[in-house]
Scaffold this motif. Structure first.
Motif, PDB file in Angstrom:
ATOM      1  N   GLU A 163       0.827  -1.204   0.000  1.00 29.84           N
ATOM      2  CA  GLU A 163       0.000   0.000   0.000  1.00 29.84           C
ATOM      3  C   GLU A 163       0.863   1.258   0.000  1.00 29.84           C
ATOM      4  OE1 GLU A 163      -3.174   2.594  -0.047  1.00 29.84           O
ATOM      5  OE2 GLU A 163      -3.178   0.448  -0.448  1.00 29.84           O
ATOM      6  N   LEU A 164       1.932   1.269   0.778  1.00 32.09           N
ATOM      7  CA  LEU A 164       2.846   2.409   0.810  1.00 32.09           C
ATOM      8  C   LEU A 164       3.479   2.639  -0.562  1.00 32.09           C
ATOM      9  CD1 LEU A 164       4.490   4.614   2.259  1.00 32.09           C
ATOM     10  CD2 LEU A 164       6.174   2.824   2.782  1.00 32.09           C
ATOM     11  N   ILE A 185       2.464   1.700  -3.484  1.00 28.46           N
ATOM     12  CA  ILE A 185       1.448   2.111  -4.451  1.00 28.46           C
ATOM     13  C   ILE A 185       1.103   3.588  -4.276  1.00 28.46           C
ATOM     14  CG2 ILE A 185      -0.998   1.831  -5.087  1.00 28.46           C
ATOM     15  CD1 ILE A 185      -0.575  -1.216  -4.644  1.00 28.46           C
ATOM     16  N   ARG A 186       0.985   4.025  -3.018  1.00 22.96           N
ATOM     17  CA  ARG A 186       0.677   5.432  -2.761  1.00 22.96           C
ATOM     18  C   ARG A 186       1.817   6.342  -3.241  1.00 22.96           C
ATOM     19  NH1 ARG A 186      -0.758   5.751   3.294  1.00 22.96           N
ATOM     20  NH2 ARG A 186      -0.794   7.963   2.826  1.00 22.96           N
ATOM     21  N   ILE A 187       3.053   5.923  -3.008  1.00 26.48           N
ATOM     22  CA  ILE A 187       4.200   6.703  -3.483  1.00 26.48           C
ATOM     23  C   ILE A 187       4.209   6.752  -5.005  1.00 26.48           C
ATOM     24  CG2 ILE A 187       6.729   6.745  -3.653  1.00 26.48           C
ATOM     25  CD1 ILE A 187       6.748   5.604  -0.763  1.00 26.48           C
ATOM     26  N   ASP A 236       1.722   6.366  -7.090  1.00 25.36           N
ATOM     27  CA  ASP A 236       0.612   7.164  -7.592  1.00 25.36           C
ATOM     28  C   ASP A 236       0.841   8.660  -7.393  1.00 25.36           C
ATOM     29  OD1 ASP A 236      -0.556   4.792  -8.353  1.00 25.36           O
ATOM     30  OD2 ASP A 236      -2.036   4.771  -6.732  1.00 25.36           O
ATOM     31  N   ALA A 237       1.482   9.043  -6.289  1.00 24.40           N
ATOM     32  CA  ALA A 237       1.784  10.457  -6.038  1.00 24.40           C
ATOM     33  C   ALA A 237       2.790  10.984  -7.060  1.00 24.40           C
ATOM     34  CB  ALA A 237       2.299  10.651  -4.618  1.00 24.40           C
ATOM     35  N   ASP A 239       1.124  11.289 -10.394  1.00 27.14           N
ATOM     36  CA  ASP A 239       0.220  12.438 -10.414  1.00 27.14           C
ATOM     37  C   ASP A 239       0.989  13.727 -10.696  1.00 27.14           C
ATOM     38  OD1 ASP A 239      -2.442  13.634  -9.993  1.00 27.14           O
ATOM     39  OD2 ASP A 239      -1.509  14.504  -8.196  1.00 27.14           O
TER      40      ASP A 239
END
Length: 139
Positions: free
Chosen positions: A102-103, A105-107, A109-110, A113
């Motif tokens: 999850e970490l 993936i969040r990195i 995606d950021a 973006d």
């Protein structure tokens, strides 16, 4: 994910072309001299950018390179993906335990973006006016 000189210098080429957009082709020699870079290295980077349609080559005595589209339609993500490959902070995200996955993936995606929402137009206008507060990037 670490952006190599390929990505950094590729962005430099593209920003220079965006600054010069609509004024005719620009030679790699001019870009190299303006940024104190190796013309030979830039020649290696321009081929994948041309193959991806991000730049077009113009032949002749006054030839050089122009953007393949409007600066507002080309993102830094387009350039980085062509030169660096997929955007991912680590390899094998799918093999990680759920919390770490999850970490990552969040990195990822950021970063995507920021790259996908920053156009060459943004970068060219940002560097022209010298205002470093014009854009704030949050990751």
């Amino acid at each position: 994910m670490k952006i190599s000189t390929k990505g950094r210098y590729g962005l430099t080429i593209m920003i220079e072309l965006a600054k010069n957009h609509g004024e005719g082709p620009m030679s790699l020699k001019t870009i190299a001299q303006a940024n104190d870079l190796s013309e030979h290295y830039l020649e290696q980077l321009i081929a994948p950018l041309r193959n991806a349609g991000l730049v077009k080559s113009i032949r002749g005595a006054y030839g050089g390179y122009v953007l393949g589209d409007e600066p507002s339609k080309i993102t830094s993500g387009d350039i980085i993906r062509v030169l660096e490959g997929p955007i991912s902070p680590v390899e094998g995200i799918e093999d990680e335990e759920p919390a770490k996955r999850e970490l990552w993936i969040r990195i990822r995606d950021a970063v995507k973006d920021v790259l996908d929402n920053t156009t060459l137009e943004d970068l060219a206008s940002h560097t022209e006016d010298g205002n470093t507060d014009a854009y704030m990037f949050y990751i």
